[in-house]
Design a protein around this motif. Sequence first.
Motif, short mmCIF file in Angstrom:
data_model
loop_
_atom_site.label_atom_id
_atom_site.label_comp_id
_atom_site.label_asym_id
_atom_site.label_seq_id
_atom_site.Cartn_x
_atom_site.Cartn_y
_atom_site.Cartn_z
N LYS A 47 0.83 -1.21 0.00
CA LYS A 47 0.00 0.00 0.00
C LYS A 47 0.87 1.26 0.00
CE LYS A 47 -4.19 -1.87 2.04
NZ LYS A 47 -4.99 -2.02 3.25
N LEU A 48 1.94 1.27 0.81
CA LEU A 48 2.85 2.41 0.82
C LEU A 48 3.46 2.60 -0.57
CD1 LEU A 48 4.85 2.00 4.16
CD2 LEU A 48 3.13 3.73 3.64
N HIS A 49 3.90 1.49 -1.15
CA HIS A 49 4.52 1.55 -2.47
C HIS A 49 3.55 2.17 -3.49
CE1 HIS A 49 7.09 0.40 -5.79
NE2 HIS A 49 6.05 -0.19 -6.36
N GLU A 50 2.30 1.72 -3.47
CA GLU A 50 1.31 2.23 -4.41
C GLU A 50 0.98 3.70 -4.14
OE1 GLU A 50 -1.99 -0.44 -3.99
OE2 GLU A 50 -0.90 -2.10 -4.96
N GLU A 51 0.87 4.06 -2.87
CA GLU A 51 0.45 5.41 -2.52
C GLU A 51 1.49 6.47 -2.88
OE1 GLU A 51 -1.11 8.00 1.33
OE2 GLU A 51 -0.97 5.81 1.47
N TYR A 52 2.78 6.13 -2.74
CA TYR A 52 3.82 7.14 -2.90
C TYR A 52 4.73 6.94 -4.11
CZ TYR A 52 2.45 8.45 1.84
OH TYR A 52 1.75 8.84 2.95
N ALA A 53 4.52 5.90 -4.89
CA ALA A 53 5.41 5.60 -6.02
C ALA A 53 5.50 6.77 -7.00
CB ALA A 53 4.97 4.34 -6.74
N ASP A 54 4.39 7.42 -7.28
CA ASP A 54 4.40 8.50 -8.26
C ASP A 54 5.09 9.76 -7.74
OD1 ASP A 54 2.41 9.19 -6.44
OD2 ASP A 54 0.97 9.82 -7.96
N GLN A 55 5.44 9.76 -6.44
CA GLN A 55 6.16 10.89 -5.86
C GLN A 55 7.66 10.59 -5.71
OE1 GLN A 55 4.11 12.60 -2.37
NE2 GLN A 55 2.39 11.28 -2.93
N GLY A 56 8.08 9.41 -6.16
CA GLY A 56 9.50 9.08 -6.07
C GLY A 56 9.86 8.19 -4.90
N PHE A 57 8.96 7.30 -4.52
CA PHE A 57 9.19 6.39 -3.40
C PHE A 57 9.08 4.95 -3.88
CE2 PHE A 57 7.19 3.63 -0.16
CZ PHE A 57 8.14 3.69 0.84
N THR A 58 9.88 4.07 -3.27
CA THR A 58 9.72 2.64 -3.51
C THR A 58 10.10 1.85 -2.28
OG1 THR A 58 10.15 0.85 -5.08
CG2 THR A 58 12.05 2.19 -4.43
N VAL A 131 15.55 5.42 3.55
CA VAL A 131 16.71 6.06 2.92
C VAL A 131 16.22 7.26 2.13
CG1 VAL A 131 18.62 5.73 1.29
CG2 VAL A 131 17.91 3.83 2.79
N GLY A 132 16.88 8.39 2.32
CA GLY A 132 16.49 9.63 1.64
C GLY A 132 16.98 9.71 0.20
N ARG A 133 16.51 10.73 -0.48
CA ARG A 133 16.89 10.94 -1.89
C ARG A 133 18.40 11.10 -2.06
NH1 ARG A 133 12.32 12.15 -5.10
NH2 ARG A 133 10.53 12.98 -3.96
N ASP A 153 6.63 10.01 7.94
CA ASP A 153 8.09 10.06 7.71
C ASP A 153 8.40 10.01 6.22
OD1 ASP A 153 8.38 10.17 10.44
OD2 ASP A 153 9.23 8.15 10.63
N ILE A 154 7.65 9.20 5.49
CA ILE A 154 7.86 9.11 4.03
C ILE A 154 7.53 10.44 3.38
CG2 ILE A 154 7.03 8.01 1.92
CD1 ILE A 154 6.67 5.41 3.69
N LEU A 158 9.97 12.86 1.21
CA LEU A 158 9.65 13.18 -0.18
C LEU A 158 9.57 14.68 -0.43
CD1 LEU A 158 6.90 10.49 -0.86
CD2 LEU A 158 9.15 10.62 -1.98
N ALA A 159 9.31 15.47 0.62
CA ALA A 159 9.12 16.92 0.47
C ALA A 159 10.38 17.63 -0.01
CB ALA A 159 8.67 17.52 1.79
#
Length: 159
Positions: A47-58, A131-133, A153-154, A158-159
């Motif tokens: 669910k986390l992967h799906e929710e934030y993937a388009d913002q640069g999260f995996t 892990v951050g960007r 935290d995610i 991402l911000a």
Amino acid sequence: MTSFASFTANAIDGRPVELSDYADKVVLVVNTASQCGFTPQYEGLQKLHEEYADQGFTVLGFPCDQFGNQEPGSEGEIATFCESSFGVSFPMFAKVEVNGDAAHPLYQWLREEKGGLLGSKIKWNFTKFLVGRDGSVISRYAPTTKPESLGGDIEKALA
């Protein structure tokens, strides 16, 4: 300086993956197991992967059999289980060791960067590292920390 992007790991299908492929992303690294009391966390991780993937999260899953022989299957069996039982679409990797002399170099580094309550050793399956960007470790979470509690935290990372 070593960073997350410095490492290579084998994907669950055996091909080498440069973790620099995830540069500029926020990544949650998790040691997983298919026969653990925490295995249902796969659902929350997906669910986390799906929710934030388009913002640069995996999410990146690293199966490990070091705790109670809770990941005895082959990579093929693990991949099939994760997909059929939890719809996992985030990247999964080949089995690794997370503690001891044979620990994967990524996990040696993660443990050095963020120790836990019991020192740097990984306590159990589903220990999580954010892990951050920039490739540095932001936080370490205990196996009991539910994925759904990590949204704040995610989002901050991402911000």
